[in-house]
Design an enzyme around this catalytic site. Structure first.
Site, mmCIF file in Angstrom:
data_model
loop_
_atom_site.group_PDB
_atom_site.id
_atom_site.type_symbol
_atom_site.label_atom_id
_atom_site.label_comp_id
_atom_site.label_asym_id
_atom_site.label_seq_id
_atom_site.Cartn_x
_atom_site.Cartn_y
_atom_site.Cartn_z
ATOM 1 N N ASN A 58 -0.100 -0.424 8.943
ATOM 2 C CA ASN A 58 -0.031 -0.528 7.488
ATOM 3 C C ASN A 58 -1.418 -0.192 6.931
ATOM 4 O O ASN A 58 -2.427 -0.672 7.427
ATOM 5 C CB ASN A 58 0.413 -1.924 7.052
ATOM 6 C CG ASN A 58 0.753 -1.953 5.584
ATOM 7 O OD1 ASN A 58 -0.098 -1.756 4.726
ATOM 8 N ND2 ASN A 58 2.017 -2.208 5.281
ATOM 9 N N GLN A 59 -1.450 0.614 5.892
ATOM 10 C CA GLN A 59 -2.712 1.125 5.358
ATOM 11 C C GLN A 59 -3.289 0.287 4.223
ATOM 12 O O GLN A 59 -4.305 0.658 3.628
ATOM 13 C CB GLN A 59 -2.495 2.567 4.878
ATOM 14 C CG GLN A 59 -2.092 3.495 5.991
ATOM 15 C CD GLN A 59 -1.670 4.868 5.490
ATOM 16 O OE1 GLN A 59 -1.077 5.002 4.425
ATOM 17 N NE2 GLN A 59 -1.969 5.886 6.274
#
Length: 157
Positions: free
Chosen positions: A36-37
């Site tokens: 997840n960024q």
């Protein structure tokens, strides 16, 4: 059951996701999936390496930078982690949290599901804040990182 909100009364920015992924729930950490960024995006916006910090330090930095974090869904039935699998969501009490954030200026929704449900919850009161619909930081949302970051940079304005 989702995660508790992270906030300080001095928060000027509130970021709202939909509901934690399976990995996040297992770790009891917002955006706990390693792909997840979120932490990288927000770190780039704030000019800090949030992704390189331990989770407790990340939360400490959010509070210091007047950023609050929560999800628009408190509880749901869902198989896996995709928002498209969410069934019978129980929405968070956003109005109670917003009442605790007198300095709030901006609300950012992380992804389409968060925006759709969150805007419904805010109703007409959303005119009180600058509201941004941001591209999802999820690895399932395949937009290029640079394009996501361009949209997320609006948080810094």
């Amino acid at each position: 059951m989702g995660l508790a909100p992270i906030w300080t009364p001095s928060a000027r920015l509130l970021l709202l996701g939909s509901f934690p992924s399976v990995a996040s729930l297992q770790a009891q950490q917002y955006y706990g999936h390693p792909r997840n960024q979120f932490w990288r995006l927000l770190g780039d916006v704030l000019g800090e390496d949030l992704a390189g910090l331990a989770y407790a330090a990340r939360l400490e930095r959010l509070r210091a930078r007047q950023v609050a974090l929560w999800d628009v869904i408190t509880e749901t039935e869902r198989e896996g982690s995709l928002d498209s699998s969410i069934r019978e969501p129980r929405t968070s009490d956003l109005s109670a949290l917003l009442a605790e954030l007198p300095r709030l200026e901006t609300i950012g929704f992380n992804g389409g599901t968060a925006a759709r449900l969150g805007l419904r919850q805010l109703g007409a009161s959303r005119a009180r804040w600058r509201v941004l619909n941001l591209p999802s930081s999820s690895p399932a949302y395949t937009m290029a990182y640079d394009d996501k970051l361009k949209a997320w940079r609006a948080l810094g304005d």
